[in-house]
Design an enzyme around this catalytic site. Structure first.
Site, mmCIF file in Angstrom:
data_model
loop_
_atom_site.group_PDB
_atom_site.id
_atom_site.type_symbol
_atom_site.label_atom_id
_atom_site.label_comp_id
_atom_site.label_asym_id
_atom_site.label_seq_id
_atom_site.Cartn_x
_atom_site.Cartn_y
_atom_site.Cartn_z
ATOM 1 N N HIS A 19 1.311 -1.479 0.035
ATOM 2 C CA HIS A 19 -0.275 0.045 -0.004
ATOM 3 C C HIS A 19 0.653 1.161 -0.175
ATOM 4 O O HIS A 19 0.366 2.259 -0.764
ATOM 5 C CB HIS A 19 -0.698 -0.323 1.330
ATOM 6 C CG HIS A 19 -1.937 -1.420 1.528
ATOM 7 N ND1 HIS A 19 -1.759 -1.812 1.790
ATOM 8 C CD2 HIS A 19 -3.057 -1.391 0.159
ATOM 9 C CE1 HIS A 19 -2.647 -3.353 2.037
ATOM 10 N NE2 HIS A 19 -3.608 -3.282 1.202
ATOM 11 N N LYS A 57 -0.411 -7.154 -7.905
ATOM 12 C CA LYS A 57 -1.396 -8.350 -7.388
ATOM 13 C C LYS A 57 -2.218 -9.180 -7.579
ATOM 14 O O LYS A 57 -3.120 -9.983 -7.608
ATOM 15 C CB LYS A 57 -0.830 -8.548 -5.918
ATOM 16 C CG LYS A 57 -1.161 -9.954 -5.795
ATOM 17 C CD LYS A 57 -0.408 -9.914 -3.891
ATOM 18 C CE LYS A 57 -1.843 -8.934 -2.601
ATOM 19 N NZ LYS A 57 -3.351 -10.158 -2.954
#
Length: 284
Positions: free
Chosen positions: A28, A140
């Site tokens: 993140h 991802k």
């Protein structure tokens, strides 16, 4: 949040949004770092979206670390945090949903019915509320990113969707909030996803292009880990997410594997080199 966005646009500023469900990790923070290169202000959102969890999934126990997340976002230099409560996003009698047909039914969509309807709906709502010029997502979640790109195009959204590389642990495990569920034995075993993709990368470098041969290698590595249970291991077209028989255009090698009760995903992205289509660029 809408007023903050209106003010930023009135000042001709470029708004960047990093949507998250919290339990933040270096993946993140890498998205935030990328957003800060392009945008000011950078806004992060934290919202554990109930609409993308199935009835037997982990919504109630999904890791929630809000205070720690706030500290991390402050240190990362985020300009604002948008953290709505569920009734703000889904008021009483909420009945409007977004579905991206075709892309949403395969792979993750097959294993998690309704999941992508929940994802597309909440992402559209976040983009409508924040009105970002750019929104940042990790590779991802490759199928999720592809669906969001399709939705943004189909619905003529003003936001440009930016897909950023996977961030990994030193042993190759892709960073995920769900990694926190793994016990020590499962954590060691979880590297099998990366090892399977590494094996496939080696075969690609050696010249293998047949998808069935590559899938056999994936299964060989995955089946060698007794704690792992494979949900799917597929090679698909990077645009349609339909299976391919030969690697000749942009493709994903996609894995979903259970370690105990924890389901992890990972992928490898392949594209022909510009000007030399017989050579491949391989992104782990």
């Amino acid at each position: 949040m809408k007023e903050l966005a209106r003010q930023a646009h009135a000042e001709n500023r470029i708004i960047g949004l990093v949507p998250t469900m919290g339990a933040l990790h270096r993946g993140h923070l890498a998205l935030i770092g990328r957003a800060k290169q392009d945008c000011s202000p950078v806004i992060a959102s934290i919202f554990v979206n109930p609409k993308q969890f199935g009835p037997n999934e982990d919504f109630s126990k999904y890791p929630r670390t809000f205070e720690k997340d706030q500290e991390n976002l402050d240190q990362a230099g985020v300009d604002a945090l948008f953290a709505p409560e569920a009734p703000e996003i889904y008021p009483a009698e909420f009945s409007s949903y977004v579905n991206v047909d075709g892309l949403s039914e395969r792979l993750e969509g097959r294993s998690r019915p309704g999941h992508f309807r929940g994802v597309a709906t909440v992402v559209l709502k976040l983009l409508e509320i924040v009105q970002p010029d750019f929104a940042y997502f990790g590779r991802k979640d490759a199928q999720q990113s592809r669906i969001i790109l399709q939705m943004a195009r189909d619905l003529n959204l003003n936001t440009e969707v930016v897909v950023c590389p996977i961030v990994r642990e030193p042993d190759g495990l892709a960073l995920s909030s769900r990694n926190a569920y793994l016990n020590s034995d499962e954590r060691k075993a979880a590297t099998v996803l990366y090892r399977a993709l590494e094996e496939t990368k080696s075969e690609l470098v050696a010249g293998v292009r047949d998808a069935l041969q590559l899938q056999a290698g994936l299964q060989r590595v995955l089946s060698g880990e007794k704690l792992a249970r494979v949900d799917y291991a597929e090679i698909v077209d990077a645009h349609s997410f339909e299976p391919v028989t030969r690697i000749s255009k942009p493709c994903y090698i996609l894995l979903a594997v259970f370690l105990g009760k924890t389901r992890l995903i990972d992928n490898l992205y392949i594209e022909p080199k510009p000007g030399a289509p017989e050579e491949l660029e391989i992104h782990l």
